[in-house]
Write a protein that holds these residues in place. Structure first.
Motif, short mmCIF file in Angstrom:
data_model
loop_
_atom_site.label_atom_id
_atom_site.label_comp_id
_atom_site.label_asym_id
_atom_site.label_seq_id
_atom_site.Cartn_x
_atom_site.Cartn_y
_atom_site.Cartn_z
N GLN A 150 0.82 -1.20 0.00
CA GLN A 150 0.00 0.00 0.00
C GLN A 150 0.86 1.26 0.00
O GLN A 150 0.55 2.24 -0.68
CB GLN A 150 -0.94 0.00 1.21
CG GLN A 150 -1.99 -1.11 1.20
CD GLN A 150 -2.93 -0.99 0.03
OE1 GLN A 150 -2.63 -1.42 -1.08
NE2 GLN A 150 -4.09 -0.39 0.26
N PHE A 205 -7.17 -7.58 0.82
CA PHE A 205 -8.02 -6.67 1.58
C PHE A 205 -7.72 -6.75 3.07
O PHE A 205 -7.45 -7.82 3.61
CB PHE A 205 -9.50 -7.00 1.36
CG PHE A 205 -9.92 -7.04 -0.08
CD1 PHE A 205 -9.96 -5.87 -0.83
CD2 PHE A 205 -10.24 -8.23 -0.70
CE1 PHE A 205 -10.32 -5.90 -2.16
CE2 PHE A 205 -10.61 -8.27 -2.03
CZ PHE A 205 -10.65 -7.10 -2.76
N GLU A 237 -11.46 -3.04 4.80
CA GLU A 237 -11.81 -3.00 3.39
C GLU A 237 -12.85 -4.06 3.06
O GLU A 237 -13.76 -3.82 2.25
CB GLU A 237 -10.55 -3.19 2.54
CG GLU A 237 -9.61 -1.99 2.56
CD GLU A 237 -8.27 -2.27 1.91
OE1 GLU A 237 -7.59 -1.31 1.51
OE2 GLU A 237 -7.89 -3.46 1.81
#
Length: 231
Positions: A12, A72, A76
């Motif tokens: 990320q 995820f 999320e």
């Protein structure tokens, strides 16, 4: 923090930087030592992540890589479940089925602990008012929007007045009590909003409209003072 979560956080962080970023900055953002950061980058590269760079020069992640078991976070997943449940209840029939299918596909690739999070999510969508009866199949409009095609509409106002329009549809908005197609209207030479339950017929034309739908959407946002969406 588990190693899998650490790798996810590193991915990320790399996605947030479009230009090469130093290992020291990445280590600070992910809360690990520089030595651990270098080891984690090597692990991601071994798993197929296209990360270019080396110590002292910086790193950049080329687009397109997903690490399947770590796609995820729990938050999320909750967001996806809540959104899909809303669509499954409030969307048209085609989108309802697509939402359920999407959740099933996501569930199939998640590791067991995250699959349990998805299947037992406590976030629920409450009942809403029924949409007005009538209107056309919204998949026709969605297809026209994707293909950037003009549409010939037969439309009637709330007062019952009928009119024929050729429009350039570029967005479809879902409200609690109505669904609205947003389009450029050739008759009015401007942006107009049409409730889908008042559209009697919609014929997708062969001709494409002369602008990209993203450009029309930006112009409409500017004209209406609508802020840019984060998604």
């Amino acid at each position: 923090m588990s190693r899998s979560q650490r790798l996810f956080d590193l991915l990320q962080a790399l996605r947030r930087h479009r230009r090469p970023v130093s290992g020291r900055v990445l280590a600070e953002e992910t809360g690990v030592s520089l030595r651990t950061l270098y080891r984690d980058i090597a692990s991601l590269q071994a798993q197929g992540a296209d990360i270019e760079g080396e110590p002292g020069l910086g790193y950049v992640l080329k687009p397109g890589f997903l690490l399947p078991p770590l796609m995820f976070t729990p938050e999320e997943i909750e967001a996806l479940v809540l959104g899909a449940r809303w669509v499954a209840q409030r969307g048209d029939s085609h989108l309802q089925g697509a939402a359920r299918n999407a959740l099933a596909r996501i569930s199939a690739v998640l590791p067991p602990e995250l699959r349990t999070e998805l299947e037992t999510s406590p976030l629920l969508v409450g009942p809403g008012d029924a949409f007005p009866v009538g209107g056309i199949d919204l998949s026709i409009l969605r297809g026209a929007i994707r293909a950037e095609r003009k549409v010939s509409l037969t439309y009637h106002t709330g007062g019952g007045e009928a009119s024929a329009r050729v429009v350039w549809p570029f967005a479809l908005s879902f409200f609690d009590h109505a669904r609205v197609v947003i389009a450029w209207c050739e008759l009015r030479n401007g942006f107009r909003h049409f409730r889908t339950d008042r559209i009697e017929t919609a014929d997708v034309l062969e001709s494409r409209y002369p602008k990209r739908r993203q450009a029309l959407l930006r112009a409409w946002r500017d004209a209406e003072g609508v802020p840019t969406s984060d998604v």
